[in-house]
Scaffold this active site. Structure first.
Site, PDB file in Angstrom:
ATOM      1  N   GLU A 122      86.098  -2.573 -10.891  1.00 31.04           N
ATOM      2  CA  GLU A 122      86.083  -3.944 -10.315  1.00 31.04           C
ATOM      3  C   GLU A 122      84.980  -4.819 -10.883  1.00 31.04           C
ATOM      4  O   GLU A 122      84.285  -4.169 -11.763  1.00 31.04           O
ATOM      5  CB  GLU A 122      85.469  -3.613  -8.757  1.00 31.04           C
ATOM      6  CG  GLU A 122      86.234  -2.852  -7.859  1.00 31.04           C
ATOM      7  CD  GLU A 122      85.645  -2.351  -6.776  1.00 31.04           C
ATOM      8  OE1 GLU A 122      84.466  -2.797  -6.518  1.00 31.04           O
ATOM      9  OE2 GLU A 122      86.313  -1.993  -5.892  1.00 31.04           O
ATOM     10  N   LYS A 124      81.911  -6.878 -11.376  1.00 36.28           N
ATOM     11  CA  LYS A 124      80.330  -6.549 -10.913  1.00 36.28           C
ATOM     12  C   LYS A 124      79.886  -7.981 -10.623  1.00 36.28           C
ATOM     13  O   LYS A 124      79.525  -8.645 -11.764  1.00 36.28           O
ATOM     14  CB  LYS A 124      79.482  -5.684 -11.646  1.00 36.28           C
ATOM     15  CG  LYS A 124      78.180  -5.500 -11.137  1.00 36.28           C
ATOM     16  CD  LYS A 124      77.252  -4.494 -11.981  1.00 36.28           C
ATOM     17  CE  LYS A 124      76.073  -4.165 -11.138  1.00 36.28           C
ATOM     18  NZ  LYS A 124      75.029  -5.287 -11.025  1.00 36.28           N
ATOM     19  N   ASP A 126      77.598 -11.233  -9.542  1.00 37.84           N
ATOM     20  CA  ASP A 126      76.256 -11.389  -9.785  1.00 37.84           C
ATOM     21  C   ASP A 126      75.766 -12.282  -8.759  1.00 37.84           C
ATOM     22  O   ASP A 126      75.721 -13.556  -8.862  1.00 37.84           O
ATOM     23  CB  ASP A 126      75.989 -12.099 -11.190  1.00 37.84           C
ATOM     24  CG  ASP A 126      74.502 -11.969 -11.524  1.00 37.84           C
ATOM     25  OD1 ASP A 126      73.842 -11.092 -10.967  1.00 37.84           O
ATOM     26  OD2 ASP A 126      74.004 -12.442 -12.687  1.00 37.84           O
ATOM     27  N   TYR A 234      83.303  -2.758  -0.294  1.00 37.16           N
ATOM     28  CA  TYR A 234      82.843  -1.308  -0.061  1.00 37.16           C
ATOM     29  C   TYR A 234      82.849  -1.433   1.632  1.00 37.16           C
ATOM     30  O   TYR A 234      82.350  -2.303   1.964  1.00 37.16           O
ATOM     31  CB  TYR A 234      81.448  -1.097  -0.551  1.00 37.16           C
ATOM     32  CG  TYR A 234      81.069   0.279  -0.307  1.00 37.16           C
ATOM     33  CD1 TYR A 234      81.867   1.396  -0.311  1.00 37.16           C
ATOM     34  CD2 TYR A 234      79.813   0.387  -0.152  1.00 37.16           C
ATOM     35  CE1 TYR A 234      81.245   2.758  -0.231  1.00 37.16           C
ATOM     36  CE2 TYR A 234      79.332   1.857   0.108  1.00 37.16           C
ATOM     37  CZ  TYR A 234      80.030   2.757  -0.109  1.00 37.16           C
ATOM     38  OH  TYR A 234      79.404   4.080   0.232  1.00 37.16           O
ATOM     39  N   LYS A 320      77.059  -2.588 -17.588  1.00 33.09           N
ATOM     40  CA  LYS A 320      76.693  -3.824 -17.833  1.00 33.09           C
ATOM     41  C   LYS A 320      76.832  -4.461 -19.094  1.00 33.09           C
ATOM     42  O   LYS A 320      76.999  -3.696 -20.279  1.00 33.09           O
ATOM     43  CB  LYS A 320      74.926  -3.563 -17.607  1.00 33.09           C
ATOM     44  CG  LYS A 320      74.687  -3.449 -16.405  1.00 33.09           C
ATOM     45  CD  LYS A 320      74.508  -4.595 -15.758  1.00 33.09           C
ATOM     46  CE  LYS A 320      73.236  -4.315 -14.699  1.00 33.09           C
ATOM     47  NZ  LYS A 320      72.137  -4.899 -14.507  1.00 33.09           N
ATOM     48  N   CYS A 414      44.173 -23.558 -36.673  1.00 34.23           N
ATOM     49  CA  CYS A 414      44.377 -23.880 -35.375  1.00 34.23           C
ATOM     50  C   CYS A 414      45.259 -25.266 -35.665  1.00 34.23           C
ATOM     51  O   CYS A 414      44.705 -26.197 -36.082  1.00 34.23           O
ATOM     52  CB  CYS A 414      43.225 -24.047 -34.533  1.00 34.23           C
ATOM     53  SG  CYS A 414      43.827 -24.583 -32.846  1.00 34.23           S
ATOM     54  N   CYS A 417      42.754 -28.076 -33.721  1.00 34.32           N
ATOM     55  CA  CYS A 417      41.343 -28.360 -34.078  1.00 34.32           C
ATOM     56  C   CYS A 417      41.138 -27.845 -35.430  1.00 34.32           C
ATOM     57  O   CYS A 417      40.034 -28.196 -36.225  1.00 34.32           O
ATOM     58  CB  CYS A 417      40.267 -27.816 -33.109  1.00 34.32           C
ATOM     59  SG  CYS A 417      40.206 -25.931 -33.247  1.00 34.32           S
ATOM     60  N   CYS A 432      42.600 -18.910 -31.512  1.00 34.77           N
ATOM     61  CA  CYS A 432      41.562 -19.985 -31.969  1.00 34.77           C
ATOM     62  C   CYS A 432      40.246 -19.576 -31.395  1.00 34.77           C
ATOM     63  O   CYS A 432      40.142 -19.758 -30.338  1.00 34.77           O
ATOM     64  CB  CYS A 432      42.208 -21.460 -31.675  1.00 34.77           C
ATOM     65  SG  CYS A 432      40.775 -22.457 -31.920  1.00 34.77           S
ATOM     66  N   CYS A 438      38.162 -26.881 -28.869  1.00 36.79           N
ATOM     67  CA  CYS A 438      39.350 -27.140 -29.419  1.00 36.79           C
ATOM     68  C   CYS A 438      40.105 -27.729 -28.105  1.00 36.79           C
ATOM     69  O   CYS A 438      40.006 -27.051 -27.015  1.00 36.79           O
ATOM     70  CB  CYS A 438      40.022 -25.590 -29.565  1.00 36.79           C
ATOM     71  SG  CYS A 438      41.703 -25.630 -29.766  1.00 36.79           S
TER      72      CYS A 438
HETATM   73  S1  IVH Z   1      79.500  -1.033  -4.920  1.00 36.52           S
HETATM   74  C1  IVH Z   1      77.343   2.491  -3.146  1.00 36.52           C
HETATM   75  N1  IVH Z   1      80.816  -2.898  -6.145  1.00 36.52           N
HETATM   76  O1  IVH Z   1      75.873  -4.346  -7.684  1.00 36.52           O
HETATM   77  C2  IVH Z   1      78.054   1.332  -4.063  1.00 36.52           C
HETATM   78  N2  IVH Z   1      78.363  -3.368  -6.100  1.00 36.52           N
HETATM   79  O2  IVH Z   1      73.574  -1.949  -8.377  1.00 36.52           O
HETATM   80  C3  IVH Z   1      77.464   0.042  -3.630  1.00 36.52           C
HETATM   81  N3  IVH Z   1      77.763  -5.322  -7.124  1.00 36.52           N
HETATM   82  O3  IVH Z   1      73.741  -3.742  -5.186  1.00 36.52           O
HETATM   83  C4  IVH Z   1      77.678  -1.034  -4.429  1.00 36.52           C
HETATM   84  N4  IVH Z   1      79.558  -6.099  -7.680  1.00 36.52           N
HETATM   85  O4  IVH Z   1      74.856  -5.892  -5.336  1.00 36.52           O
HETATM   86  C5  IVH Z   1      79.648  -2.487  -5.826  1.00 36.52           C
HETATM   87  N5  IVH Z   1      82.266  -4.581  -6.973  1.00 36.52           N
HETATM   88  C6  IVH Z   1      80.919  -4.053  -6.684  1.00 36.52           C
HETATM   89  C7  IVH Z   1      79.758  -4.877  -7.141  1.00 36.52           C
HETATM   90  C8  IVH Z   1      78.538  -4.423  -6.744  1.00 36.52           C
HETATM   91  C9  IVH Z   1      78.359  -6.355  -7.374  1.00 36.52           C
HETATM   92  C10 IVH Z   1      76.308  -5.290  -6.994  1.00 36.52           C
HETATM   93  C11 IVH Z   1      75.724  -4.941  -5.581  1.00 36.52           C
HETATM   94  C12 IVH Z   1      74.914  -3.621  -5.620  1.00 36.52           C
HETATM   95  C13 IVH Z   1      74.683  -3.604  -7.277  1.00 36.52           C
HETATM   96  C14 IVH Z   1      74.589  -2.277  -7.704  1.00 36.52           C
END
Ligand code: IVH
Length: 676
Positions: A122, A124, A126, A234, A320, A414, A417, A432, A438
């Protein structure tokens, strides 16, 4: 229209609007125009106004917010909200896959019967994570992650997010929790910042901060305007329809939730790696920010067998992305001098967009870093931005270096000064040593001296200090007490009234108690708390000036470094003169009679919040009195507040809060009475 007709129509419109809302926000697949939608919504709002008895709290008209959250209540999560362990490269992921297999007893023989684990990959997102609780198909509570064990109840604000259903469509479990990420789409973020720029408001750093800041706004109508969005990823509950994550997420979509269409079922780690490679490039085309990929074991039985560590599930991992990097030309290096004399080299770059903002400058930290990177003016440098606002230079593109580019020579004098710079053993920064003349150092010292927690001369702001310094009227903190009104009047933007205020403010500062004077004079490493401890112990500056190293070390909080710093300060001839002049001017160089007697414990165990304007003493003085008599000061009203010391014009928000929590308000007279 009769009431029963209206009721019927309201129900019908609500149902249709809900359905279109779902198609638009959750499925991203609208079947009517925005105009048609707005017309229907207008009709509904008009009817609800005419027949308020049929207005239900989960009506589609309620998305515009309006309710105020007085205080975000802290609530415990039924299941803790854990985080994920992170990985940064392919090896980490292959390692994860190996551990998953080992954990499940599937040994990798490399043979024919080598089972591939089914993973769900999935995006992630932000933003900030949120947990939604549904009962009988209705949203009952929305809670932020908080510390993972308990978070804030943000239900009112969550209800304004249109992709969060207020009630569900069909076949949903009776009770369950669903978690996801609230985020601010890029176009929304850009539009808000553009507007802010036009009206001169501070810009928001990035969509993530914008989203979490928005969820903390107390007025939900404001939250609604920010157009947040939410992906769910989730689901937890006792009676979920399927025994795997992917299938349940699709079921959740049919109940009404917004699920990312980019999630993918992968067989084995190689397919996971393909997914990551694809998104590493493709992520820049998304209308929202992602900072990685989340990989989850799909099967619940396998998840259960793998279990959790104290911090995170063993069945999932986050990958990441490397921070976004661009290369641009280094046009020049300039050097800034801070209040303490520390020199910071700054790279001035050919402006370039990076992570949503235009980067023009980056810190080069110190001489060692410049040498290590071997950056030279004219080079193309790689600039990176992590989560933080200040970008950093991480390398040089040597293939683009022009021949004969000279290496960077770090400055020796510096820039402000002209004094020869010094560098202490073990310290990264040059500095400095010309503390007393200064300009940025002198101005910085004065700004510190007048600041609120020091002498609190608020009529003397940063700009005025620069003006006075440039006019040659003040060269050090003692000069402030020699200022005369007729010297001030010729200055630009200095009217009679501001000149009077300034002189009065300076005069009033002579009553600031000793511990704050001690903090104000700017002895290196002597902060507010240390100054208090020292003042309590030595009782007067006279004693402190003549204290031996051993005597100093006996004071709580004073270690070797502070002792040396105090000693150096008072050995300096210029400092001695300044102190003598300040004493002459009438500043408090000893504890007052009352303080000498050590105050009292009359206010022991009590916490005060001070609000409003006072006539008998200043706010700072009241703060000091509270501490002197054993009480505590706090900035915000909570259940723990014993009293609000209320002056005139107390803020309406504070007043409301105090009343709603039943915290007692007292006047300054009543307070002084308490001490007598
Ligand atoms: S699953 C137990 N799925 O990433 C599993 N987290 O450090 C719970 N996040 O705190 C997280 N996209 O804020 C999951 N597709 C995704 C996500 C996701 C972003 C964030 C979430 C979580 C952090 C994990």
């Amino acid at each position: 229209m009769t009431a029963s007709e209206a009721h019927h129509k309201i129900k019908q419109l609500s149902k249709e609007l809900d359905e279109h809302n779902y198609k638009y926000y959750a499925l991203d697949n609208p079947t009517i125009s925005d105009y048609q939608f707005d017309k229907m919504l207008e009709e509904l709002i008009a009817l609800e106004k005419q027949f308020p008895e049929f207005l239900s709290e989960d009506s589609p008209s309620q998305r515009v917010g309006g309710q105020i959250t007085k205080e975000f209540k802290s609530v415990k999560h039924q299941y803790p909200m854990l985080s994920l362990s992170n990985s940064y490269n392919e090896e980490d992921l292959i390692d994860f896959d190996r551990k998953v297999r080992e954990g499940l007893g599937i040994t990798s023989s490399g043979g024919l019967f080598d089972f591939a684990i089914e993973y769900v990959c999935e995006l992630k997102f932000d933003g900030l994570s949120i947990s939604l609780i549904y009962e009988k198909g209705k949203l009952v509570q929305a809670i932020t992650r908080g510390d993972g064990v308990q978070g804030d109840d943000v239900t009112t604000n969550a209800k304004t997010i249109k992709s969060i259903p207020l009630h569900l469509k069909e076949n949903f479990p009776d009770k369950f929790e669903i978690r996801g990420e609230v985020f601010m789409p890029r176009p929304v973020f850009d539009a808000i910042n553009k507007e802010r720029e036009e009206i001169g408001d501070a810009l928001m750093a990035n969509p993530r901060n914008a989203a979490s800041g928005t969820m903390k706004i107390q007025d939900s109508a404001q939250v609604a305007k920010r157009k947040l969005d939410c992906f769910l990823y989730y689901v937890l509950g006792e009676d979920l329809p399927y025994a795997s994550h992917f299938e349940n997420m699709h079921a959740a979509q049919s109940w009404g939730f917004k699920i990312s269409k980019d999630a993918k079922l992968c067989s084995g780690i190689n397919e996971v790696l393909d997914f990551i490679h694809y998104w590493d490039k493709e992520r820049f085309n998304l209308p929202f920010d992602i900072d990685g990929i989340v990989i989850k074991v799909n099967d619940y039985r396998q998840q259960k067998n793998l279990g959790f560590t104290a911090k995170s599930p063993r069945w999932a991992i986050a990958y990441k992305f490397k921070a976004e990097q661009v290369s641009t030309e280094l046009q020049s290096i300039t050097y800034q001098v801070g209040r303490t004399g520390a020199i910071t080299p700054v790279a001035n770059l050919k402006p370039i967009p990076l992570g949503g903002t235009t980067v023009k400058r980056a810190s080069l930290h110190n001489a060692d870093i410049i040498e290590k990177l071997d950056v030279r003016v004219g080079d193309y440098v790689y600039v990176e931005k992590g989560g933080e606002i200040i970008p950093k230079i991480v390398g040089v593109d040597l293939t683009r270096r022009q021949p004969h580019t000279p290496p960077t020579q770090y400055i020796t004098l510096c820039p402000e000064c002209g004094t020869l710079l010094e560098r202490n053993d073990g310290e990264a920064n040059h500095f400095c040593p010309n503390e007393s003349s200064c300009p940025p150092q002198v101005i910085g010292k004065m700004e510190h001296f007048v600041s609120r927690k020091a002498m609190n001369i608020d009529s003397l702001g940063g700009e005025t200090i620069v003006q006075l310094f440039n006019a040659g009227l003040v060269k050090n903190i003692a000069d402030i007490y020699d200022l005369k009104k007729d010297q001030l009047l010729p200055l630009e933007r200095m009217a009679e009234k501001s000149a009077n205020n300034l002189i009065e403010g300076i005069e009033a500062s002579k009553q600031v108690p000793f511990e704050r004077v001690l903090y104000a004079i700017g002895i290196r490493h002597v902060g507010e708390t240390t100054a208090k401890k020292i003042a309590k112990k030595v009782k007067s500056l006279e004693v402190l000036m003549h204290a031996s190293r051993e005597e100093l070390l006996e004071i709580d909080e004073v270690g070797e470094i502070i002792a040396i710093s105090i000693h150096d300060f008072f050995s300096d001839e210029k400092n001695k003169q300044i102190i003598a002049r300040l004493k002459q001017a009438g500043l408090q160089f000893a504890l007052s009679e009352e303080q000498q007697q050590g105050g009292s414990d009359k206010l022991n165990g009590l916490t005060f919040v001070i609000s409003g304007v006072f006539t008998k003493h200043s706010r700072e003085q009241y703060k000091d009195m509270i501490e002197l008599h054993g009480g505590k000061n706090s900035g915000s009203i909570s259940k723990k507040t014993s009293y609000v010391l209320a002056g005139d014009n107390m803020g309406p928000e504070k007043l409301k809060k105090a009343q709603s929590l039943g915290v007692k308000l007292i006047t300054e007279d009543e307070f002084l009475e308490m001490l007598n």
